[in-house]
Design an enzyme around this catalytic site. Structure first.
Site, PDB file in Angstrom:
ATOM      1  CG  ASP A  33      22.100  61.122  59.263  1.00 36.98           C
ATOM      2  OD1 ASP A  33      23.335  60.933  59.389  1.00 36.98           O
ATOM      3  OD2 ASP A  33      21.237  60.240  59.424  1.00 36.98           O
ATOM      4  CB  ALA A  34      20.433  67.694  59.239  1.00 37.58           C
ATOM      5  CE1 TYR A  36      27.683  62.372  53.168  1.00 37.65           C
ATOM      6  CE2 TYR A  36      25.352  62.114  52.663  1.00 37.65           C
ATOM      7  CZ  TYR A  36      26.672  61.841  52.376  1.00 37.65           C
ATOM      8  OH  TYR A  36      26.976  61.056  51.301  1.00 37.65           O
ATOM      9  CD  GLU A 119      45.313  36.837  47.112  1.00 42.18           C
ATOM     10  OE1 GLU A 119      44.197  36.549  46.624  1.00 42.18           O
ATOM     11  OE2 GLU A 119      46.189  37.449  46.511  1.00 42.18           O
ATOM     12  CE  LYS A 121      37.439  29.853  45.372  1.00 43.94           C
ATOM     13  NZ  LYS A 121      36.041  30.245  45.353  1.00 43.94           N
ATOM     14  CE  LYS A 319      35.405  24.958  46.964  1.00 42.66           C
ATOM     15  NZ  LYS A 319      34.260  25.804  46.943  1.00 42.66           N
ATOM     16  CB  CYS A 425       5.276  22.371  81.786  1.00 46.61           C
ATOM     17  SG  CYS A 425       4.660  23.966  81.216  1.00 46.61           S
TER      18      CYS A 425
HETATM   19  S1  IVH Z   1      42.058  34.774  41.833  1.00 50.45           S
HETATM   20  C1  IVH Z   1      43.189  33.920  37.562  1.00 50.45           C
HETATM   21  N1  IVH Z   1      41.756  35.201  44.400  1.00 50.45           N
HETATM   22  O1  IVH Z   1      37.003  32.526  43.263  1.00 50.45           O
HETATM   23  C2  IVH Z   1      42.810  33.959  38.979  1.00 50.45           C
HETATM   24  N2  IVH Z   1      39.848  34.496  43.164  1.00 50.45           N
HETATM   25  O2  IVH Z   1      37.555  30.664  40.435  1.00 50.45           O
HETATM   26  C3  IVH Z   1      41.526  34.622  39.193  1.00 50.45           C
HETATM   27  N3  IVH Z   1      37.798  34.327  44.499  1.00 50.45           N
HETATM   28  O3  IVH Z   1      34.966  33.561  41.042  1.00 50.45           O
HETATM   29  C4  IVH Z   1      40.921  34.487  40.541  1.00 50.45           C
HETATM   30  N4  IVH Z   1      38.684  34.968  46.412  1.00 50.45           N
HETATM   31  O4  IVH Z   1      35.772  35.576  42.294  1.00 50.45           O
HETATM   32  C5  IVH Z   1      41.149  34.825  43.257  1.00 50.45           C
HETATM   33  N5  IVH Z   1      41.653  35.662  46.677  1.00 50.45           N
HETATM   34  C6  IVH Z   1      41.043  35.290  45.530  1.00 50.45           C
HETATM   35  C7  IVH Z   1      39.674  34.957  45.468  1.00 50.45           C
HETATM   36  C8  IVH Z   1      39.113  34.560  44.261  1.00 50.45           C
HETATM   37  C9  IVH Z   1      37.586  34.579  45.789  1.00 50.45           C
HETATM   38  C10 IVH Z   1      36.750  33.862  43.567  1.00 50.45           C
HETATM   39  C11 IVH Z   1      36.731  34.574  42.252  1.00 50.45           C
HETATM   40  C12 IVH Z   1      36.327  33.522  41.252  1.00 50.45           C
HETATM   41  C13 IVH Z   1      36.674  32.249  41.938  1.00 50.45           C
HETATM   42  C14 IVH Z   1      37.904  31.639  41.317  1.00 50.45           C
END
Ligand code: IVH
Length: 685
Positions: A33-34, A36, A119, A121, A319, A425
């Site tokens: 750290d130092a 850095y 992807e 969420k 979901k 106990c």
């Molecule tokens: S796409 C037009 N991809 O979910 C499309 N959103 O309502 C825009 N989120 O608040 C969003 N993972 O922040 C997209 N792989 C992902 C996501 C993602 C999370 C969130 C985003 C937004 C909500 C979508």
């Protein structure tokens, strides 16, 4: 402009960013750290002397500037939309989405399947990162989609977010993604906060959102945040690839974090597979997700599909079962763990969360319960993420959400609730200074702690009972064959042989090992009792100081503290242990069953006439009991064993000797009758 200084600044920035990456992202710093700090200060001072050379993408900008009065509004160049959420968490959600896309595109049954980018969420806060000519110039929250808040200073403190893009000089490139907090960072942060008595974060998502909207960038900088990109906003002067997936690949190459957990799949079947594949891994991911996102991969098809009421037709969020739910606390129970730790547990109105019905959730300890001020009757948020035990994350007081009124005088007090006694106990409970947990002092007497106490008692450095492992201890305790370690010395062959995975031979071995353990040292015996804070070294000190168990049993806190290395904490643990009548009872039983030692045993053994000789006693003797004979022999240095082997020195056969005598003849071991034994004993006197 001095080219030398310019060069040095560039050099320092590159080096500092390299170390930042190693430290924050890889968690593997390469310089102290130092060192850095030295590089960092040199850069800061050069930039101060030459303000014209200061740039928005310098690592010196990552430490956050002055606190703000508020966030300036930012109008998004391209609106930040949200996506439709498919609430049907079964496979149908994916099938319905694919069918809808195909219909919109006018595709028939015979047309080829559509390609989708799948992807995760992420569960954090949406952020727009604006890069101009490759340099991060602004970061904004989503806000209402049209106008967000300028959080540039805070976002610059996130070391995952590049301050400039590698190999990209596009006039404008807006990267959109999610700022999140990993589970590990969340836990670590909360642990640190707890240790300092500071407020903790409710969950990783609030952690991320709260940090970004923190007005003091120096505070925001302390919060460990991460980022994943999932799309673009405005792009000017950038040659976009043809697919969404290729866009993410391109961002990855520029140094923007993009999750590896993505896939390009075909048709509804591909979507369903991805949904299931991620569901199975959800627990193991290092961060929280609340679902997956499917996007039509071709950007041309995306344009063709367009939007309905501010949501793209080409994307959907599918979901998973929520990991947090609201419910009501019916009662607060206190559970006793294997180590005697007392844990308050909320008894809940059953609620479906994280894929199962939860009716108990941990409150961790008294401090946590009081900090969160959880009371019976409260409406709370329960969380069950992954295979972690469900916990109460906080109380909801908002009267529009909370069900019913809260009790005014209901503040939780563990000691009061239990009247100071272990609920299992009845032993006294204690909370030592500097400890978060209350504990039962029952130790080996407390049924909740039996298994642990038994394993400790039998362990190699304690009574050294070979063969008494986890599986066996568990069975003995669960079938209530053994309640205290003293019960070990009452075990019968039939009881042991009836246990799972216990043949006659292993049962014999175990009984033999138990028998052998009777001969021990005072230090081992003290250690074996499993008294809190009394480890092996302390046990040795105590044995040496007091010389006998009776002296130790008679000691008070003051005399205990005369012992080398025994302070008030250890003395208190001993006093508490010895104050329990049942502990003294177990000690008395152990001694009555033949557990013994002699203080100078180790030293004397070598000099004694029967050192190194093993005797086996069988049948009945006239002049003394077998135990008396055993004691006499052991006092002369002999080892008295329960079974005959080639190594046995003598078998002493009294009246009605059985199989052991036969075995002695078989192996050619010397046999003594009672007279022979008496002669031998007289000889050596
Ligand atoms: S796409 C037009 N991809 O979910 C499309 N959103 O309502 C825009 N989120 O608040 C969003 N993972 O922040 C997209 N792989 C992902 C996501 C993602 C999370 C969130 C985003 C937004 C909500 C979508």
């Amino acid at each position: 402009m001095n080219p030398e200084i310019n060069k040095r600044i560039a050099q320092l920035r590159a080096e500092i960013e390299r170390h930042n990456h190693a430290y924050y992202v890889l968690d593997a710093p390469v310089i102290p750290d130092a060192e850095y700090d030295k590089l960092f200060r040199e850069l800061q001072s050069l930039e101060a002397q030459h303000p014209e050379l200061s740039t928005p993408d310098s690592p010196t900008r990552r430490v956050g500037g002055k606190a703000l009065d508020g966030f300036a509004p930012v109008r998004h160049a391209v609106a930040m939309l949200s996506i439709r959420t498919e609430t049907d968490i079964s496979d149908t959600g994916a099938i319905v989405f694919d069918a809808r896309v195909r219909k919109e595109l006018g595709l028939g049954e015979n047309d080829a399947p559509i390609e989708y980018a799948c992807e995760l969420k992420f569960d954090g806060l949406a952020i727009n990162l604006r890069y101009e000519r490759g340099v991060l110039v602004q970061a904004a929250t989503r806000g209402d989609g049209e106008t967000g808040e300028d959080v540039t200073q805070n976002v610059r403190t996130i070391h995952y977010i590049p301050l400039h893009l590698k190999g990209c000089a596009a006039e404008v490139l807006e990267v959109r993604g999610e700022v999140y907090m990993s589970r590990r960072d969340f836990e670590r942060y909360n642990e640190r906060q707890r240790a300092q008595g500071l407020p903790t974060l409710v969950n990783p998502r609030n952690g991320a959102a709260g940090s970004i909207r923190q007005l003091d960038p120096a505070l925001a900088a302390r919060r460990p945040l991460s980022f994943f990109a999932y799309g673009l906003g405005e792009a000017r002067g950038w040659a976009s690839p043809a697919t969404h997936n290729a866009v993410l690949d391109a961002l990855g190459k520029m140094g923007v974090p993009v999750s590896d957990e993505r896939a390009v799949v075909r048709g509804a079947e591909g979507l369903v597979n991805f949904h299931q594949h991620i569901a199975a891994k959800r627990d193991q991911l290092p961060f929280d997700i609340d679902g997956v996102v499917y996007k039509v991969n071709s950007l041309a098809l995306q344009a063709e599909l367009g939007f309905v009421s501010r949501e793209p037709r080409w994307a959907v969020a599918h979901k998973y079962p929520a990991e947090e739910q609201l419910t009501v606390v019916r009662d607060i129970d206190i559970q006793v763990g294997r180590t005697g730790k007392l844990t308050p547990v909320a008894k809940l109105e059953p609620v479906f969360v994280g894929g199962t019905t939860v009716s108990n959730a941990t409150l961790h300890n008294e401090d946590e319960t009081r900090r969160k001020d959880v009371r019976i009757g409260d409406t709370v948020i329960v969380r069950r993420a992954g295979d972690v035990i469900p916990e109460v994350v906080g109380v909801v007081l908002d009267p529009s959400i909370a069900q019913g009124e809260r009790k005014e005088d209901g503040r939780f007090d563990l000691f009061e609730r239990l009247h100071g006694k272990c609920p299992v106990c009845g032993s006294a409970i204690v909370r030592e200074e500097g400890e978060a947990d209350w504990r039962c002092t029952g130790g080996l007497f407390c049924p909740a702690q039996r298994m642990q106490a038994l394993l400790h008692f039998a362990s190699r450095r304690a009574m050294d009972i070979e063969g008494l492992g986890d599986k066996l201890a568990e069975q003995l305790v669960e079938q209530q064959i053994v309640r205290t370690p003293a019960d070990l010395y009452k075990l019968s062959m039939t009881a042991v042989a009836s246990l799972e995975r216990m043949g006659e031979k292993s049962a014999l071995n175990l009984l033999d090992a138990i028998e052998r353990s009777k001969r021990t040292t005072l230090a081992r015996f003290i250690y074996a009792l499993g008294i809190r804070n009394v480890g092996e070294a302390t046990a040795k000190d105590l044995a040496q100081h007091f010389g006998s168990l009776d002296n130790l049993l008679a000691a008070d806190a003051e005399s205990l503290q005369q012992v080398h290395d025994v302070g008030p904490v250890v003395a208190q643990s001993l006093v508490a242990f010895l104050a329990e009548a049942h502990n003294r009872e177990v000690i008395a039983q152990l001694r009555a069953s033949g557990v013994h030692w002699s203080e100078h045993e180790q030293r004397r053994m070598v000099e004694l006439p029967f050192s190194g000789k093993t005797f086996v006693l069988t049948g009945t003797l006239d002049s003394m009991t077998r135990d008396e004979a055993k004691e006499k022999l052991e006092a002369l240095g002999a080892k008295v064993s329960g079974s005959v082997s080639k190594k046995t020195g003598y078998v002493v056969a009294g009246a009605e000797a059985g199989s052991k005598l036969d075995r002695a003849h078989e192996l050619g071991v010397a046999v003594l009758d009672e007279d022979g034994l008496m002669q031998l004993l007289n000889q050596v006197k």
